[in-house]
Motif scaffolding. Structure first.
Motif, PDB file in Angstrom:
ATOM      1  N   VAL A  67       0.844  -1.204   0.000  1.00 35.81           N
ATOM      2  CA  VAL A  67       0.000   0.000   0.000  1.00 35.81           C
ATOM      3  C   VAL A  67       0.876   1.249   0.000  1.00 35.81           C
ATOM      4  CG1 VAL A  67      -1.685   1.318   1.348  1.00 35.81           C
ATOM      5  CG2 VAL A  67      -1.967  -1.151   1.079  1.00 35.81           C
ATOM      6  N   LEU A  68       1.929   1.243   0.812  1.00 34.71           N
ATOM      7  CA  LEU A  68       2.817   2.399   0.885  1.00 34.71           C
ATOM      8  C   LEU A  68       3.770   2.453  -0.314  1.00 34.71           C
ATOM      9  CD1 LEU A  68       3.422   2.365   4.721  1.00 34.71           C
ATOM     10  CD2 LEU A  68       2.287   4.175   3.428  1.00 34.71           C
ATOM     11  N   HIS A  69       4.148   1.300  -0.854  1.00 36.99           N
ATOM     12  CA  HIS A  69       4.956   1.299  -2.080  1.00 36.99           C
ATOM     13  C   HIS A  69       4.155   1.903  -3.226  1.00 36.99           C
ATOM     14  CE1 HIS A  69       7.548  -1.060  -5.189  1.00 36.99           C
ATOM     15  NE2 HIS A  69       8.116   0.090  -4.893  1.00 36.99           N
ATOM     16  N   SER A  75       2.915   8.681  -6.521  1.00 34.81           N
ATOM     17  CA  SER A  75       3.436  10.048  -6.380  1.00 34.81           C
ATOM     18  C   SER A  75       4.466  10.337  -7.458  1.00 34.81           C
ATOM     19  CB  SER A  75       4.075  10.232  -4.995  1.00 34.81           C
ATOM     20  OG  SER A  75       3.133  10.069  -3.955  1.00 34.81           O
ATOM     21  N   LEU A  76       5.396   9.416  -7.640  1.00 40.47           N
ATOM     22  CA  LEU A  76       6.428   9.589  -8.658  1.00 40.47           C
ATOM     23  C   LEU A  76       5.825   9.650 -10.057  1.00 40.47           C
ATOM     24  CD1 LEU A  76       8.953   6.997  -7.220  1.00 40.47           C
ATOM     25  CD2 LEU A  76       9.358   9.454  -7.351  1.00 40.47           C
ATOM     26  N   ALA A  77       4.744   8.903 -10.277  1.00 40.48           N
ATOM     27  CA  ALA A  77       4.121   8.830 -11.600  1.00 40.48           C
ATOM     28  C   ALA A  77       3.475  10.147 -12.016  1.00 40.48           C
ATOM     29  CB  ALA A  77       3.083   7.709 -11.628  1.00 40.48           C
ATOM     30  N   GLU A  88       3.541  15.785  -2.496  1.00 39.48           N
ATOM     31  CA  GLU A  88       2.693  14.723  -3.047  1.00 39.48           C
ATOM     32  C   GLU A  88       2.898  13.414  -2.291  1.00 39.48           C
ATOM     33  OE1 GLU A  88      -0.230  13.218  -5.647  1.00 39.48           O
ATOM     34  OE2 GLU A  88       0.468  15.292  -5.435  1.00 39.48           O
ATOM     35  N   LEU A  89       4.138  13.093  -2.020  1.00 39.82           N
ATOM     36  CA  LEU A  89       4.437  11.889  -1.244  1.00 39.82           C
ATOM     37  C   LEU A  89       3.796  11.953   0.137  1.00 39.82           C
ATOM     38  CD1 LEU A  89       8.198  11.524  -2.214  1.00 39.82           C
ATOM     39  CD2 LEU A  89       6.513   9.695  -2.475  1.00 39.82           C
ATOM     40  N   ALA A  90       3.945  13.085   0.806  1.00 40.37           N
ATOM     41  CA  ALA A  90       3.359  13.231   2.136  1.00 40.37           C
ATOM     42  C   ALA A  90       1.842  13.062   2.085  1.00 40.37           C
ATOM     43  CB  ALA A  90       3.736  14.593   2.724  1.00 40.37           C
ATOM     44  N   ARG A  91       1.227  13.667   1.080  1.00 41.14           N
ATOM     45  CA  ARG A  91      -0.234  13.570   0.961  1.00 41.14           C
ATOM     46  C   ARG A  91      -0.679  12.126   0.768  1.00 41.14           C
ATOM     47  NH1 ARG A  91      -4.123  13.267  -2.732  1.00 41.14           N
ATOM     48  NH2 ARG A  91      -2.738  13.231  -4.540  1.00 41.14           N
ATOM     49  N   ARG A  92       0.024  11.413  -0.098  1.00 37.50           N
ATOM     50  CA  ARG A  92      -0.370  10.031  -0.387  1.00 37.50           C
ATOM     51  C   ARG A  92      -0.039   9.076   0.764  1.00 37.50           C
ATOM     52  NH1 ARG A  92      -1.844   8.970  -5.918  1.00 37.50           N
ATOM     53  NH2 ARG A  92      -1.568  10.843  -7.208  1.00 37.50           N
ATOM     54  N   TYR A  93       1.027   9.351   1.500  1.00 37.86           N
ATOM     55  CA  TYR A  93       1.321   8.524   2.667  1.00 37.86           C
ATOM     56  C   TYR A  93       0.228   8.679   3.723  1.00 37.86           C
ATOM     57  CZ  TYR A  93       6.074   7.646   0.905  1.00 37.86           C
ATOM     58  OH  TYR A  93       7.163   7.253   0.153  1.00 37.86           O
ATOM     59  N   VAL A  94      -0.201   9.909   3.929  1.00 36.97           N
ATOM     60  CA  VAL A  94      -1.284  10.143   4.889  1.00 36.97           C
ATOM     61  C   VAL A  94      -2.553   9.438   4.425  1.00 36.97           C
ATOM     62  CG1 VAL A  94      -2.800  11.889   5.895  1.00 36.97           C
ATOM     63  CG2 VAL A  94      -0.329  12.315   5.756  1.00 36.97           C
ATOM     64  N   ALA A  95      -2.886   9.586   3.142  1.00 39.80           N
ATOM     65  CA  ALA A  95      -4.100   8.967   2.603  1.00 39.80           C
ATOM     66  C   ALA A  95      -4.032   7.447   2.674  1.00 39.80           C
ATOM     67  CB  ALA A  95      -4.313   9.414   1.157  1.00 39.80           C
ATOM     68  N   ALA A  96      -2.835   6.881   2.483  1.00 42.02           N
ATOM     69  CA  ALA A  96      -2.677   5.423   2.489  1.00 42.02           C
ATOM     70  C   ALA A  96      -3.011   4.811   3.840  1.00 42.02           C
ATOM     71  CB  ALA A  96      -1.252   5.053   2.087  1.00 42.02           C
ATOM     72  N   MET A  97      -2.888   5.591   4.890  1.00 38.56           N
ATOM     73  CA  MET A  97      -3.149   5.040   6.220  1.00 38.56           C
ATOM     74  C   MET A  97      -4.627   4.720   6.439  1.00 38.56           C
ATOM     75  SD  MET A  97      -0.105   4.739   7.124  1.00 38.56           S
ATOM     76  CE  MET A  97      -0.261   4.120   8.801  1.00 38.56           C
ATOM     77  N   SER A  98      -5.486   5.169   5.533  1.00 39.60           N
ATOM     78  CA  SER A  98      -6.910   4.789   5.643  1.00 39.60           C
ATOM     79  C   SER A  98      -7.173   3.429   5.001  1.00 39.60           C
ATOM     80  CB  SER A  98      -7.789   5.859   4.984  1.00 39.60           C
ATOM     81  OG  SER A  98      -7.531   5.914   3.581  1.00 39.60           O
ATOM     82  N   LEU A 111       2.930   6.800  13.499  1.00 38.27           N
ATOM     83  CA  LEU A 111       3.323   8.052  14.154  1.00 38.27           C
ATOM     84  C   LEU A 111       3.793   9.073  13.127  1.00 38.27           C
ATOM     85  CD1 LEU A 111       4.068   9.810  16.617  1.00 38.27           C
ATOM     86  CD2 LEU A 111       6.290   8.638  16.651  1.00 38.27           C
ATOM     87  N   GLY A 112       4.659   8.637  12.217  1.00 36.81           N
ATOM     88  CA  GLY A 112       5.229   9.570  11.250  1.00 36.81           C
ATOM     89  C   GLY A 112       4.171  10.226  10.379  1.00 36.81           C
ATOM     90  N   THR A 113       3.239   9.432   9.850  1.00 38.55           N
ATOM     91  CA  THR A 113       2.206  10.013   8.990  1.00 38.55           C
ATOM     92  C   THR A 113       1.294  10.949   9.776  1.00 38.55           C
ATOM     93  OG1 THR A 113       0.901   7.979   9.285  1.00 38.55           O
ATOM     94  CG2 THR A 113       2.197   8.177   7.261  1.00 38.55           C
ATOM     95  N   SER A 114       1.133  10.686  11.075  1.00 40.79           N
ATOM     96  CA  SER A 114       0.296  11.573  11.891  1.00 40.79           C
ATOM     97  C   SER A 114       0.951  12.936  12.093  1.00 40.79           C
ATOM     98  CB  SER A 114       0.011  10.931  13.259  1.00 40.79           C
ATOM     99  OG  SER A 114       1.153  10.990  14.113  1.00 40.79           O
TER     100      SER A 114
END
Length: 358
Positions: A67-69, A75-77, A88-98, A111-114
């Motif tokens: 999911v995180l990969h 993001s890179l795409a 973009e990476l930060a946004r998608r990492y946060v979104a991935a946690m759902s 913790l990091g994404t929070s």
């Protein structure tokens, strides 16, 4: 090597087999948390062996690793770079946690994404974390090597792998694992001999340290704990006879599942082999060195051991796919993977961005 253009099929294989390595090593939590490689191999035999496994829902989901990969890859795409890419990476990492129900994300990733605040100036950076030594950055970084695969891309690969890794694992042992996974995938694309990869990683570490210094953020905290990653890799390469990046890897005379569990445990930081940023790519690399062109042997060594087997599997699978494609891989291991379409689309997008005009 800059002029050698790999097939887009190799990119697809790198993404699909990363997820296959994740799903197989995870086995819906059953094998990730099994401390005995011998037991896993016994259970695999009862299932009819690797040839008999169709990695599909509900029994073989991907874990948080894939999911995180995917979050990294998608993001890179977008084609964004620098600050825009980091946001973009930060946004998608946060979104991935759902999308973590039943996937067992690590506490450091949670913790990091929070602590991320995508969209705000510098919102992709979090405080230095003295305990963020885990493999959560390493397991999601392989596609960075697909996006920045050329020797001439190395500075960019270092910057993106370090910054993306720091978004959850802001500690050298954590984010240098991200560099290792990204670099190894790029070296696979370049067809650099496997025996040279470890030395190339050591040669890239000063670039990563220079980048950390350039950020001006908690520099002394990073430098105080920098050496553990380097020293761990120097020790490993010495034991394998690869300190000079040449020759053949030297393995113990007896190196079956039980022996590998003991060997992998010697390398680990917190009593769980493959759980940290230095040893997840190390176990994956060790498996690649020993497996040759055999997918089955790669799985045996990187996905079916008594450690963090999905995280080592996701890294090894991606590198193996970039080297060998899908040749010799049982179709069931990848044909019905969860998120297969997304994985293939990311692969094709990254290929177009990395190799424009091809």
């Amino acid at each position: 090597m800059d002029n050698t253009v790999p097939s887009s099929d190799l990119y697809v294989a790198a993404m699909l087999l990363s997820a296959a390595g994740d799903a197989l090593g995870y086995r819906n939590q059953l094998w990730e948390y099994c401390k005995s490689g011998a037991q896993i191999h016994s259970e695999l035999k009862e299932l009819g062996g690797l040839q008999n496994i169709t990695a599909s829902l509900p029994d073989w989901p991907v874990s948080d690793d894939t999911v995180l990969h995917l979050a990294t890859g998608e993001s890179l795409a977008t084609g964004k770079l620098d600050e825009e890419l980091y946001q973009e990476l930060a946004r998608r990492y946060v979104a991935a946690m759902s999308d973590m129900e039943g996937r067992k994300p690590g506490p450091t990733s949670i913790l990091g994404t929070s602590q991320l605040h995508p969209g705000k100036p510098g919102g992709y950076r979090i405080p230095f974390n003295p305990t963020a030594t885990g493999c959560g950055a390493a397991m999601r970084a392989m596609c960075i090597g697909l996006r920045f695969p050329r020797p001439s891309d190395l500075q960019q690969l270092v910057a993106v792998s370090v910054e993306s890794g720091k978004m959850t694992h802001n500690h050298p042992t954590g984010y240098l694992g991200s560099l290792a996974s990204a670099l190894f995938t790029a070296l696979a694309v370049q067809r650099v001999p496997l025996e040279m990869w470890g030395l190339r990683l050591l040669e890239a570490l000063p670039l990563a340290q220079d980048y950390i210094r350039s950020t001006g953020s908690d520099v002394e905290c990073h430098l105080e704990v920098w050496e553990y990653f380097r020293e761990s890799w120097e020790r490993y390469l010495s034991e394998r006879g690869l300190s000079q990046g040449s020759g053949h890897a030297v393995f113990p005379s007896q190196y079956g599942p039980a022996e590998r569990d003991k060997e992998y445990a010697r390398w680990c930081l917190d009593d769980w082999a493959g759980r940290s940023g230095h040893d997840a790519p190390m176990i994956a690399y060790d498996a690649l060195l020993g497996a040759g062109d055999s997918w089955e042997e790669l799985c045996s060594r990187s996905m079916f051991h008594g450690g963090d087997s999905d995280s080592t599997g996701v890294i090894a699978g991606s590198c193996w796919g970039a080297l060998h494609g899908l040749s010799g891989v049982p179709e069931g291991n990848y044909s019905q993977l969860e998120y297969r379409d997304r994985l293939e689309n990311v692969a094709k997008s990254l290929h177009k961005l990395a190799w424009p005009g091809h």
